[in-house]
Design a protein around this motif. Structure first.
Motif, PDB file in Angstrom:
ATOM      1  N   ILE A 144       0.829  -1.200   0.000  1.00  0.00           N
ATOM      2  CA  ILE A 144       0.000   0.000   0.000  1.00  0.00           C
ATOM      3  C   ILE A 144       0.867   1.256   0.000  1.00  0.00           C
ATOM      4  CG2 ILE A 144      -1.661   1.332   1.365  1.00  0.00           C
ATOM      5  CD1 ILE A 144      -2.818  -1.378   2.243  1.00  0.00           C
ATOM      6  N   ASP A 145       1.886   1.270   0.839  1.00  0.00           N
ATOM      7  CA  ASP A 145       2.778   2.429   0.908  1.00  0.00           C
ATOM      8  C   ASP A 145       3.427   2.707  -0.441  1.00  0.00           C
ATOM      9  OD1 ASP A 145       4.379   4.466   2.363  1.00  0.00           O
ATOM     10  OD2 ASP A 145       6.039   3.104   1.910  1.00  0.00           O
ATOM     11  N   HIS A 146       3.751   1.659  -1.170  1.00  0.00           N
ATOM     12  CA  HIS A 146       4.424   1.831  -2.461  1.00  0.00           C
ATOM     13  C   HIS A 146       3.449   2.218  -3.573  1.00  0.00           C
ATOM     14  CE1 HIS A 146       7.664   1.073  -5.406  1.00  0.00           C
ATOM     15  NE2 HIS A 146       6.691   0.588  -6.180  1.00  0.00           N
ATOM     16  N   PHE A 147       2.341   1.486  -3.689  1.00  0.00           N
ATOM     17  CA  PHE A 147       1.489   1.639  -4.859  1.00  0.00           C
ATOM     18  C   PHE A 147       0.424   2.725  -4.725  1.00  0.00           C
ATOM     19  CE2 PHE A 147       3.226  -2.638  -5.558  1.00  0.00           C
ATOM     20  CZ  PHE A 147       3.740  -2.440  -6.832  1.00  0.00           C
ATOM     21  N   GLU A 148       0.170   3.204  -3.517  1.00  0.00           N
ATOM     22  CA  GLU A 148      -0.810   4.277  -3.376  1.00  0.00           C
ATOM     23  C   GLU A 148      -0.311   5.591  -3.983  1.00  0.00           C
ATOM     24  OE1 GLU A 148      -1.631   5.088   0.728  1.00  0.00           O
ATOM     25  OE2 GLU A 148       0.442   5.633   1.190  1.00  0.00           O
ATOM     26  N   LYS A 149       0.975   5.682  -4.261  1.00  0.00           N
ATOM     27  CA  LYS A 149       1.526   6.895  -4.867  1.00  0.00           C
ATOM     28  C   LYS A 149       1.100   7.041  -6.326  1.00  0.00           C
ATOM     29  CE  LYS A 149       5.592   6.805  -1.829  1.00  0.00           C
ATOM     30  NZ  LYS A 149       5.141   5.652  -1.021  1.00  0.00           N
ATOM     31  N   LYS A 150       0.738   5.916  -6.958  1.00  0.00           N
ATOM     32  CA  LYS A 150       0.353   5.948  -8.373  1.00  0.00           C
ATOM     33  C   LYS A 150      -1.073   5.464  -8.597  1.00  0.00           C
ATOM     34  CE  LYS A 150       2.031   4.615 -12.957  1.00  0.00           C
ATOM     35  NZ  LYS A 150       3.110   3.922 -13.720  1.00  0.00           N
ATOM     36  N   TYR A 151      -1.527   4.536  -7.776  1.00  0.00           N
ATOM     37  CA  TYR A 151      -2.866   3.960  -7.926  1.00  0.00           C
ATOM     38  C   TYR A 151      -3.653   4.173  -6.634  1.00  0.00           C
ATOM     39  CZ  TYR A 151      -0.017   1.483 -11.389  1.00  0.00           C
ATOM     40  OH  TYR A 151       0.861   1.180 -12.402  1.00  0.00           O
ATOM     41  N   LYS A 152      -4.885   3.694  -6.610  1.00  0.00           N
ATOM     42  CA  LYS A 152      -5.617   3.620  -5.349  1.00  0.00           C
ATOM     43  C   LYS A 152      -5.411   2.204  -4.821  1.00  0.00           C
ATOM     44  CE  LYS A 152      -9.369   5.862  -4.284  1.00  0.00           C
ATOM     45  NZ  LYS A 152     -10.782   6.350  -4.159  1.00  0.00           N
ATOM     46  N   ALA A 153      -4.552   2.057  -3.833  1.00  0.00           N
ATOM     47  CA  ALA A 153      -4.214   0.741  -3.293  1.00  0.00           C
ATOM     48  C   ALA A 153      -5.284   0.315  -2.283  1.00  0.00           C
ATOM     49  CB  ALA A 153      -2.843   0.774  -2.631  1.00  0.00           C
ATOM     50  N   ILE A 154      -5.845  -0.858  -2.512  1.00  0.00           N
ATOM     51  CA  ILE A 154      -6.924  -1.378  -1.668  1.00  0.00           C
ATOM     52  C   ILE A 154      -6.563  -2.787  -1.217  1.00  0.00           C
ATOM     53  CG2 ILE A 154      -9.359  -2.022  -1.559  1.00  0.00           C
ATOM     54  CD1 ILE A 154      -9.843  -0.035  -3.880  1.00  0.00           C
ATOM     55  N   ALA A 155      -6.567  -3.020   0.082  1.00  0.00           N
ATOM     56  CA  ALA A 155      -6.302  -4.359   0.623  1.00  0.00           C
ATOM     57  C   ALA A 155      -7.525  -4.833   1.389  1.00  0.00           C
ATOM     58  CB  ALA A 155      -5.076  -4.347   1.532  1.00  0.00           C
ATOM     59  N   VAL A 156      -8.001  -6.021   1.077  1.00  0.00           N
ATOM     60  CA  VAL A 156      -9.197  -6.550   1.720  1.00  0.00           C
ATOM     61  C   VAL A 156      -8.827  -7.407   2.924  1.00  0.00           C
ATOM     62  CG1 VAL A 156     -10.469  -6.518  -0.457  1.00  0.00           C
ATOM     63  CG2 VAL A 156      -9.254  -8.593   0.225  1.00  0.00           C
ATOM     64  N   ASN A 157      -9.793  -7.574   3.801  1.00  0.00           N
ATOM     65  CA  ASN A 157      -9.636  -8.423   4.982  1.00  0.00           C
ATOM     66  C   ASN A 157     -10.632  -9.578   4.865  1.00  0.00           C
ATOM     67  OD1 ASN A 157      -9.126  -9.495   7.487  1.00  0.00           O
ATOM     68  ND2 ASN A 157      -9.788  -7.719   8.657  1.00  0.00           N
ATOM     69  N   TYR A 158     -10.192 -10.799   5.130  1.00  0.00           N
ATOM     70  CA  TYR A 158     -11.039 -11.967   4.931  1.00  0.00           C
ATOM     71  C   TYR A 158     -11.984 -12.268   6.103  1.00  0.00           C
ATOM     72  CZ  TYR A 158      -7.683 -12.991   1.174  1.00  0.00           C
ATOM     73  OH  TYR A 158      -6.898 -12.919   0.058  1.00  0.00           O
ATOM     74  N   LEU A 159     -11.839 -11.572   7.212  1.00  0.00           N
ATOM     75  CA  LEU A 159     -12.624 -11.872   8.410  1.00  0.00           C
ATOM     76  C   LEU A 159     -14.128 -11.724   8.141  1.00  0.00           C
ATOM     77  CD1 LEU A 159     -12.427 -12.600  11.436  1.00  0.00           C
ATOM     78  CD2 LEU A 159     -12.429 -10.144  11.921  1.00  0.00           C
ATOM     79  N   ASN A 160     -14.890 -12.689   8.641  1.00  0.00           N
ATOM     80  CA  ASN A 160     -16.360 -12.716   8.605  1.00  0.00           C
ATOM     81  C   ASN A 160     -16.942 -13.197   7.277  1.00  0.00           C
ATOM     82  OD1 ASN A 160     -16.615 -11.745  11.276  1.00  0.00           O
ATOM     83  ND2 ASN A 160     -16.396  -9.637  10.559  1.00  0.00           N
ATOM     84  N   LEU A 161     -16.097 -13.600   6.336  1.00  0.00           N
ATOM     85  CA  LEU A 161     -16.602 -14.115   5.070  1.00  0.00           C
ATOM     86  C   LEU A 161     -16.992 -15.583   5.207  1.00  0.00           C
ATOM     87  CD1 LEU A 161     -13.949 -12.420   2.808  1.00  0.00           C
ATOM     88  CD2 LEU A 161     -16.404 -11.994   2.670  1.00  0.00           C
ATOM     89  N   THR A 162     -18.025 -15.988   4.483  1.00  0.00           N
ATOM     90  CA  THR A 162     -18.501 -17.366   4.592  1.00  0.00           C
ATOM     91  C   THR A 162     -18.454 -18.128   3.275  1.00  0.00           C
ATOM     92  OG1 THR A 162     -20.793 -16.670   4.207  1.00  0.00           O
ATOM     93  CG2 THR A 162     -20.048 -16.777   6.495  1.00  0.00           C
ATOM     94  N   SER A 163     -18.190 -17.443   2.165  1.00  0.00           N
ATOM     95  CA  SER A 163     -18.151 -18.132   0.879  1.00  0.00           C
ATOM     96  C   SER A 163     -17.443 -17.278  -0.158  1.00  0.00           C
ATOM     97  CB  SER A 163     -19.571 -18.443   0.376  1.00  0.00           C
ATOM     98  OG  SER A 163     -20.232 -17.252  -0.011  1.00  0.00           O
ATOM     99  N   LEU A 164     -17.079 -17.899  -1.256  1.00  0.00           N
ATOM    100  CA  LEU A 164     -16.438 -17.192  -2.359  1.00  0.00           C
ATOM    101  C   LEU A 164     -17.385 -16.168  -2.975  1.00  0.00           C
ATOM    102  CD1 LEU A 164     -13.794 -17.120  -4.025  1.00  0.00           C
ATOM    103  CD2 LEU A 164     -14.846 -18.774  -5.575  1.00  0.00           C
ATOM    104  N   ASN A 165     -18.659 -16.519  -3.130  1.00  0.00           N
ATOM    105  CA  ASN A 165     -19.623 -15.583  -3.702  1.00  0.00           C
ATOM    106  C   ASN A 165     -19.795 -14.355  -2.833  1.00  0.00           C
ATOM    107  OD1 ASN A 165     -20.194 -17.010  -6.059  1.00  0.00           O
ATOM    108  ND2 ASN A 165     -21.810 -18.221  -5.096  1.00  0.00           N
ATOM    109  N   GLU A 166     -19.790 -14.554  -1.521  1.00  0.00           N
ATOM    110  CA  GLU A 166     -19.888 -13.402  -0.621  1.00  0.00           C
ATOM    111  C   GLU A 166     -18.650 -12.516  -0.751  1.00  0.00           C
ATOM    112  OE1 GLU A 166     -21.539 -12.808   3.808  1.00  0.00           O
ATOM    113  OE2 GLU A 166     -19.729 -14.048   3.714  1.00  0.00           O
ATOM    114  N   PHE A 167     -17.498 -13.145  -0.888  1.00  0.00           N
ATOM    115  CA  PHE A 167     -16.256 -12.396  -1.092  1.00  0.00           C
ATOM    116  C   PHE A 167     -16.335 -11.563  -2.365  1.00  0.00           C
ATOM    117  CE2 PHE A 167     -11.887 -12.515  -3.008  1.00  0.00           C
ATOM    118  CZ  PHE A 167     -11.305 -11.579  -2.155  1.00  0.00           C
ATOM    119  N   PHE A 168     -16.795 -12.159  -3.454  1.00  0.00           N
ATOM    120  CA  PHE A 168     -16.940 -11.426  -4.709  1.00  0.00           C
ATOM    121  C   PHE A 168     -17.872 -10.226  -4.530  1.00  0.00           C
ATOM    122  CE2 PHE A 168     -16.138 -15.504  -7.366  1.00  0.00           C
ATOM    123  CZ  PHE A 168     -14.768 -15.274  -7.304  1.00  0.00           C
ATOM    124  N   GLU A 169     -18.977 -10.427  -3.849  1.00  0.00           N
ATOM    125  CA  GLU A 169     -19.945  -9.346  -3.640  1.00  0.00           C
ATOM    126  C   GLU A 169     -19.324  -8.201  -2.854  1.00  0.00           C
ATOM    127  OE1 GLU A 169     -23.291 -11.074  -1.716  1.00  0.00           O
ATOM    128  OE2 GLU A 169     -23.825 -12.359  -3.418  1.00  0.00           O
TER     129      GLU A 169
END
Length: 285
Positions: A52-77
């Motif tokens: 994030i520190d490196h790429f936010e200078k050129k892009y919008k750096a976004i990192a997701v957190n997996y906590l509370n997810l129950t399925s791949l489809n929910e993750f996609f949503e």
């Protein structure tokens, strides 16, 4: 900035944001092009501080957190909701380890992104990955809930390091490959943050994602189109991500970069070379 000064500023500038008051992520930068980060199974959003520190200078750096997810489809949503909320027009997708598997699932569902970076990952169809990762996790996962928290953290620290590096000494590797600022950041991170896998709810989320991702991958053909927009990172002695050459078969026009010695922790140790390689690849896209 290094060490505690870096994290004081980083935490202040990157507070967690929430979707439905349940799913969290952090973001930095103002671009309409996202550098979207799917972390490894032992990481969360804050583990991705160097990216994030490196790429936010050129892009919008976004990192997701997996906590509370129950399925791949929910993750996609959740991911699609984040991209809409952050007003993203195009995506550079980065996936490390488990995140690389999830990134491939994402591409199969939504099509190729502007660029795809697959780091120290593979495919469920790889015999080596099934033997060294999938089968052991399926055996161990049902028993995790019964292990006392202190004993679990003690075991986790030793098992995770051995799984990622085999017999190499992590301090020696940092001294050999990492600049001082990376070493200081790593030590400070260890002081301030618990390993996400020490949270059993996080382990449950990662398990749900892994099982549904496995089912999704095995129900699809591998993606071949636009593989010239893919960068693949490997390390020759990585215990967790020897894909038996299948990624090269699936993505024959991808760019591949192979590191040595630093195993599954290469992105955290050989960080400068790693970032430079990504920058050079993206400059051509």
């Amino acid at each position: 900035m290094i060490g505690n000064q870096f994290f004081d500023t980083f935490l202040q500038n990157h507070p967690r944001k929430y979707i439905r008051n349940k799913f969290s992520y952090i973001v930095g930068g103002t671009s309409k092009t996202a550098f979207l980060i799917f972390p490894g199974s032992g990481e969360n959003d804050y583990s991705c501080y160097n990216l994030i520190d490196h790429f936010e200078k050129k892009y919008k750096a976004i990192a997701v957190n997996y906590l509370n997810l129950t399925s791949l489809n929910e993750f996609f949503e959740v991911v699609q909701t984040i991209l809409k909320k952050e007003k993203i027009d195009s995506v550079i997708l980065y996936g490390l380890s488990l995140g690389g598997f999830l990134a491939q699932s994402y591409i199969r569902k939504y099509g190729m992104t502007k660029a795809l970076i697959l780091s120290h990952t593979g495919t469920i169809r790889s015999p080596s990955i099934r033997k060294s990762v999938i089968r052991p996790l399926k055996i161990i996962a049902p028993f995790v809930r019964y292990i006392p928290p202190k004993l679990f953290k003690f075991i986790l620290k030793r098992v995770m390091l051995r799984a990622q590096l085999r017999k190499e000494n992590i301090n020696d590797l940092y001294a050999q490959f990492a600049p001082l600022y990376i070493i200081k950041r790593s030590k400070e991170y260890g002081k301030r943050f618990e390993n996400p896998l020490s949270d059993k709810a996080f382990i449950q989320s990662v398990t749900f994602l892994g099982l549904s991702m496995e089912k999704e991958e095995l129900s699809h053909e591998a993606l071949y189109d636009d593989s010239d927009r893919i960068l693949i990172f490997k390390t020759d002695n990585d215990p967790l991500a020897q894909d038996d050459g299948l990624l090269n078969e699936y993505y024959p026009h991808a760019t591949e970069h192979v590191f040595t010695i630093t195993g599954h922790l290469t992105p955290f140790i050989q960080t400068d070379t790693y970032m430079k390689t990504i920058d050079e690849f993206l400059e051509k896209k």
